[in-house]
Structure formats: C-alpha cells, structure tokens
Motif scaffolding. Sequence first.
Motif, mmCIF file in Angstrom:
data_model
loop_
_atom_site.group_PDB
_atom_site.id
_atom_site.type_symbol
_atom_site.label_atom_id
_atom_site.label_comp_id
_atom_site.label_asym_id
_atom_site.label_seq_id
_atom_site.Cartn_x
_atom_site.Cartn_y
_atom_site.Cartn_z
ATOM 1 N N UNK A 277 31.271 72.934 32.106
ATOM 2 C CA UNK A 277 30.124 72.565 32.885
ATOM 3 C C UNK A 277 30.435 71.357 33.761
ATOM 4 N N UNK A 278 31.185 70.426 33.208
ATOM 5 C CA UNK A 278 31.575 69.244 33.969
ATOM 6 C C UNK A 278 32.458 69.626 35.152
ATOM 7 N N UNK A 279 33.384 70.548 34.933
ATOM 8 C CA UNK A 279 34.264 70.974 36.028
ATOM 9 C C UNK A 279 33.472 71.695 37.118
ATOM 10 N N UNK A 280 32.476 72.469 36.713
ATOM 11 C CA UNK A 280 31.646 73.184 37.683
ATOM 12 C C UNK A 280 30.856 72.194 38.539
ATOM 13 N N UNK A 281 30.252 71.205 37.898
ATOM 14 C CA UNK A 281 29.457 70.214 38.628
ATOM 15 C C UNK A 281 30.321 69.397 39.579
ATOM 16 N N UNK B 247 27.223 71.497 25.043
ATOM 17 C CA UNK B 247 26.062 71.974 25.788
ATOM 18 C C UNK B 247 26.579 72.886 26.889
ATOM 19 N N UNK B 248 26.064 74.115 26.946
ATOM 20 C CA UNK B 248 26.516 75.079 27.944
ATOM 21 C C UNK B 248 25.318 75.765 28.588
ATOM 22 N N UNK B 249 25.386 75.914 29.895
ATOM 23 C CA UNK B 249 24.377 76.685 30.606
ATOM 24 C C UNK B 249 24.780 78.151 30.559
#
Length: 123
Positions: A1-5, A108-110
């Motif tokens: 998620x951090x890499x996506x953001x 935490x994952x979307x």
Amino acid sequence: MLSYAASTLLKSAAGRERPSETSDPDRWRKGGDSFPSRHVAGTAALVTPLIIEYAREQPAVWLLAALPAYQMVSRVKTRDHWQSDVLAGAAIGVAAGYLEHQRGPWSVQLLPGGVFVGYKGRM
C-alpha cells in the motif's frame, strides 16, 4: 500500500509520457503517467519482506527477486516504461517492503470489497 501511494504521488507530480506515446524521454509534466512504474513498485514491495524474513534460513527465497526483475524487463520491452521508470519503481518497492517488514506485526490492506486489518503475533 505504501508503494502504491508513493508511486501514485510521484506519477502525478512527474507527468512523464510513456515510450509508446513519445520518443523523447525528457517529456516531463505533460500529463503522462510513466514515472515511476507502479507495477514494479508493487511487485518489489511484495517480495522484499519475504526475502528479508527468510533469506538466512532459506537462501532460495532470493529467487523471488526474479519477479520484479522480469517485470522491469517486460515493462521496458513493451514500451510501457522508460528504464529509469522501472528503476525508480524498484527502489520505491524495496524501500516500502523494507519499511513494511520493520514496522511490526500490524498489517492494513485495501481490498476491492473493503479493508483487511491483521495482526501477526506469537502463540
């Protein structure tokens, strides 16, 4: 998620056009979405914590590094990204994977249908 953001923020700031859209790699801030490669960032972020966690006990886990490497080559060959796009994506992914591994037991994952929150503890 951090890499996506992180890669999404950089994509909107850079606005670099893809090789399939232009032959000029210096076309920044033109509304493109080439830099950095979100696909490579996600794959590198996925395999990095596994490599960090299990490399000492199972050296074969290093073979997982072939997944982002293969993706980097394929994204450049199909003219979806410039070489610097995939290198930046890999750097973002490795950094995000390292931080995720160091961060602790919470996850935490979307997901398409909602959010997953997990805790990894000892029994």
